[in-house]
Every structure is written in C-alpha cells, then in structure tokens.
Design an enzyme around this catalytic site. Structure first.
Site, mmCIF file in Angstrom:
data_model
loop_
_atom_site.group_PDB
_atom_site.id
_atom_site.type_symbol
_atom_site.label_atom_id
_atom_site.label_comp_id
_atom_site.label_asym_id
_atom_site.label_seq_id
_atom_site.Cartn_x
_atom_site.Cartn_y
_atom_site.Cartn_z
ATOM 1 N N ASP A 46 0.596 -1.128 -0.195
ATOM 2 C CA ASP A 46 0.006 -0.177 0.120
ATOM 3 C C ASP A 46 0.981 1.221 -0.019
ATOM 4 O OD1 ASP A 46 -2.831 1.075 0.541
ATOM 5 O OD2 ASP A 46 -1.551 2.276 1.806
ATOM 6 N N TYR A 51 3.264 9.624 -0.215
ATOM 7 C CA TYR A 51 4.475 8.990 0.281
ATOM 8 C C TYR A 51 5.614 9.309 -0.482
ATOM 9 C CZ TYR A 51 0.247 6.371 2.453
ATOM 10 O OH TYR A 51 -0.818 6.061 2.851
ATOM 11 N N LYS A 76 -2.631 6.006 -4.473
ATOM 12 C CA LYS A 76 -3.715 6.891 -4.134
ATOM 13 C C LYS A 76 -3.609 8.342 -4.789
ATOM 14 C CE LYS A 76 -3.631 4.879 0.394
ATOM 15 N NZ LYS A 76 -2.268 4.596 0.824
ATOM 16 N N HIS A 109 -7.208 9.740 -2.063
ATOM 17 C CA HIS A 109 -6.633 9.722 -0.744
ATOM 18 C C HIS A 109 -7.512 10.177 0.377
ATOM 19 C CE1 HIS A 109 -2.362 9.383 0.972
ATOM 20 N NE2 HIS A 109 -3.066 8.926 1.884
HETATM 21 P P1 NAD Z 1 0.786 1.329 11.914
HETATM 22 O O1 NAD Z 1 -0.541 1.335 12.814
HETATM 23 O O2 NAD Z 1 0.892 0.357 10.743
HETATM 24 O O3 NAD Z 1 1.901 1.482 12.888
HETATM 25 C C1 NAD Z 1 3.302 1.452 12.420
HETATM 26 C C2 NAD Z 1 4.133 1.563 13.560
HETATM 27 O O4 NAD Z 1 4.119 0.631 14.364
HETATM 28 C C3 NAD Z 1 5.784 1.439 13.010
HETATM 29 O O5 NAD Z 1 6.116 2.626 12.654
HETATM 30 C C4 NAD Z 1 6.452 0.853 14.146
HETATM 31 O O6 NAD Z 1 6.838 1.916 14.765
HETATM 32 C C5 NAD Z 1 5.405 0.061 14.738
HETATM 33 N N1 NAD Z 1 5.361 -1.330 14.378
HETATM 34 C C6 NAD Z 1 5.029 -2.180 13.680
HETATM 35 N N2 NAD Z 1 5.215 -3.376 13.417
HETATM 36 C C7 NAD Z 1 5.738 -3.526 14.646
HETATM 37 C C8 NAD Z 1 6.117 -4.608 15.472
HETATM 38 N N3 NAD Z 1 5.924 -5.844 14.963
HETATM 39 N N4 NAD Z 1 6.603 -4.663 16.521
HETATM 40 C C9 NAD Z 1 6.709 -3.260 17.279
HETATM 41 N N5 NAD Z 1 6.382 -2.203 16.627
HETATM 42 C C10 NAD Z 1 5.952 -2.344 15.524
HETATM 43 O O7 NAD Z 1 0.831 2.639 11.260
HETATM 44 P P2 NAD Z 1 0.895 3.504 9.945
HETATM 45 O O8 NAD Z 1 2.019 3.284 8.934
HETATM 46 O O9 NAD Z 1 0.416 4.778 10.208
HETATM 47 O O10 NAD Z 1 -0.375 2.781 9.028
HETATM 48 C C11 NAD Z 1 -0.012 1.515 8.252
HETATM 49 C C12 NAD Z 1 -0.198 1.912 6.655
HETATM 50 O O11 NAD Z 1 -1.819 2.552 6.409
HETATM 51 C C13 NAD Z 1 0.507 3.182 6.357
HETATM 52 O O12 NAD Z 1 2.000 2.726 6.160
HETATM 53 C C14 NAD Z 1 -0.065 3.455 5.030
HETATM 54 O O13 NAD Z 1 0.299 2.496 3.736
HETATM 55 C C15 NAD Z 1 -1.659 3.534 5.388
HETATM 56 N N6 NAD Z 1 -2.246 4.862 5.810
HETATM 57 C C16 NAD Z 1 -3.042 5.322 5.102
HETATM 58 C C17 NAD Z 1 -3.569 6.351 5.439
HETATM 59 C C18 NAD Z 1 -4.835 7.291 4.621
HETATM 60 O O14 NAD Z 1 -5.001 8.216 4.730
HETATM 61 N N7 NAD Z 1 -5.077 6.400 3.672
HETATM 62 C C19 NAD Z 1 -3.249 7.097 6.640
HETATM 63 C C20 NAD Z 1 -2.443 6.778 7.465
HETATM 64 C C21 NAD Z 1 -1.566 5.108 6.941
#
Ligand code: NAD
Length: 276
Positions: A46, A51, A76, A109
């Site tokens: 994704d 990004y 997006k 987005h």
């Molecule tokens: P997330 O909830 O996936 O959390 C990611 C964070 O959690 C990492 O940076 C790391 O610090 C921690 N983490 C991940 N795996 C771990 C593990 N196994 N152990 C310990 N810590 C761990 O947060 P995110 O990146 O905000 O969301 C995931 C994805 O969703 C994004 O990368 C993106 O692709 C998407 N997203 C989309 C929108 C949108 O507006 N459409 C907005 C935010 C995110």
C-alpha cells in the site's frame, strides 16, 4: 501465489487481506523494504503518491522477480491532484514512477470536501479504469455522505474504503454502512501507529496466545474481516507481522478488544473537517 487469505471485491478482483503499508518509508529504503516483505510472503503493498516512494516500491517489485500478477499494488491520488484532468495526469505519473502498466487499486486519498472536487476525481478514476490504467477503484477516508454522493452521481460504487481503524477507533457505524453498500473496509494505522502495542489488554492476549502484541492486533483485523496494512521498515517486524495465520482469537478475546474502543480514539485528521 502464496497461500494466504484474499478478500473478493465487488468488481471480481481479489485483494490479499494482509499487506504492507509504506507511509513514511523513505524512497531510498522502499525497494529493500518491499523486497524484504515480498521475500517474507507479502503479496500486497500500500503506497500513495503523497508518500513519495512509488519509485522505490516499483524498483523493489521489479527486483523481486515475481510475476506482475502475483503482487497487488495500491496507490492513491493526492488532494493537490484532485479534479478530472489533474487526477488523470496524477495516475499516469504514478504508473510511470511505479514502472507499471496497470495499478491494481487506485484510491482517492481524502475526500477533502473543502476543495469540492472529489466527485470529478471519482469520474477520473472511472475513466482510468475504462482505459485499463487501473484494475480496481476505491476511496480512502470517505464518510457516508461522500460515498453516497459519488455512488448516486455516477452509479459506480468504490470497491473499498481505506479508513483509520484500530482497537481504539473501531468505526462500527461506517463498517455497517460499507457492508450495506457492498464496500470492503481496509484499516489504516491498524496498530494505532504503534501506540496500541503497550496496551495492557492487548499484552494479556499476547501472553495468552504466546504471540506478540502486534500479531494479536493484526489477527483482530483479520478475524473482523478487515483488509489490513501494518507498516514497518524493520525486516524482523515485517516478518513478525506476517506470521499471523497460525492462530485465531476466540469470542472472549474479541470482546476484550471491543471494549478498547474510545469515542475520541482517532489519531489522524477528521476527514469531514480536515482542510489540506
Ligand atoms: P501502523 O498502525 O501500521 O503502525 C506502524 C508503526 O508501528 C511502525 O512505524 C512501528 O513503529 C510500529 N510497529 C509495526 N510493527 C511492529 C512490531 N511488530 N513490533 C513493534 N512495533 C511495530 O501505522 P501507519 O503506518 O500509520 O499505518 C499503516 C499504513 O496505512 C501506512 O503505512 C499507509 O500505507 C496506510 N495509511 C493510510 C492513510 C490514509 O489516509 N489512507 C493514513 C495513514 C496510514
């Protein structure tokens, strides 16, 4: 394809239920991060124009040697590119950066209602789909009023809506509205950007199942029928987050997680009032 759950979309395509999110992954790390994920077994990435790592994602995909139809790529259209002509140009630019002939899933987005352009942008996605530049079309951060407007004006329903969704912000009403319209729900920030990993109730479930907190939360999304895209750039965590197919949560576990919802549990912007 590796043996992993897929969710069938209303247009007949199938999306791997667990993918890798790459928000905040620098472009020069994206190829190796995507490479590590594909090696682990992920078949769904994704990304987004915003990004600024589509180039790295495309390079990682190419270097993997996997057949194109084995990997599902979502990108997006960013707010600045909303509008019919600009969205079509933005999709072409994404295709180029990703080095792809077709994007598997293209999303708007944010609805950015202050700009008043999401309907025109939706028409552009419909056109890009007709031209074969994108296989499936959907939205992100849409509320019910935005969904109903594009559906009633165009007769085309988005295959999914990617929204903020995690145990502290469970989006029950929007998920019901999706189900009523044949729209799948995809969870962004599924781990609450890592903030939920230290929650005591999650820790108790992790101890019960001999799993990590991240694995319990990802399993909750899967057991709730959600498409889920946790982010990590660390290969060991990327692998840990994919090792979730060998256990299931029971009714008691699901009830414990249901109790974590908070009305003000949202981390990101409110899609209706955000002005960017
Ligand atoms: P997330 O909830 O996936 O959390 C990611 C964070 O959690 C990492 O940076 C790391 O610090 C921690 N983490 C991940 N795996 C771990 C593990 N196994 N152990 C310990 N810590 C761990 O947060 P995110 O990146 O905000 O969301 C995931 C994805 O969703 C994004 O990368 C993106 O692709 C998407 N997203 C989309 C929108 C949108 O507006 N459409 C907005 C935010 C995110």
């Amino acid at each position: 394809m590796t043996d992993q759950p897929r969710v069938e979309l209303s247009d007949g395509a199938a999306i791997p239920q667990l993918g890798l999110g790459v928000w905040q992954t620098p472009n020069d790390e994206a190829a190796s991060v995507v490479g590590a994920a594909l090696k682990t077994g992920y078949r769904h990435i994704d990304t987004a124009a915003a990004y600024q790592n589509e180039k790295g994602v495309g390079e990682g995909l190419l270097a993997s040697g996997l057949a194109r139809d084995e990997v599902f790529i979502t990108t997006k259209v960013w707010n600045d590119h909303q509008g019919y002509d600009s969205a079509l140009r933005a999709i072409e630019a994404s295709l180029k950066r990703l080095q792809l002939e077709q994007i598997d899933l293209c999303l708007i987005h944010w609805p950015a209602p202050n700009r008043g352009l999401y309907l025109d942008t939706w028409r552009a996605l419909i056109k890009a789909q007709e031209m074969g530049q994108v296989r499936s079309i959907g939205v992100s951060n849409f509320e019910v009023e935005h969904l109903d407007r594009i559906i009633s004006e165009t007769g085309v329903t988005p295959v999914l809506n990617q929204i903020e969704l995690h145990p502290r912000f469970q989006q029950t009403a929007l998920r019901t509205a999706h189900a009523e319209r044949g729209i799948k729900t995809e969870s962004w920030s599924p781990l609450g950007q890592g903030q939920l990993l230290s929650d005591p109730a999650i820790a108790a479930l992790a101890a019960k199942h001999g799993r990590t907190a991240a694995q319990v939360i990802i399993r909750w999304h899967l057991d709730s029928g959600l498409i889920v895209i946790p982010k990590s750039v660390t290969p060991s965590r990327i692998a840990e987050n994919f090792d979730v197919f060998g256990f299931k949560l029971d009714a008691e576990d699901l009830a414990a997680i249901a109790a974590l919802h908070q009305a003000d549990g949202r981390i990101g912007p409110n899609p209706t009032t955000a002005t960017f």
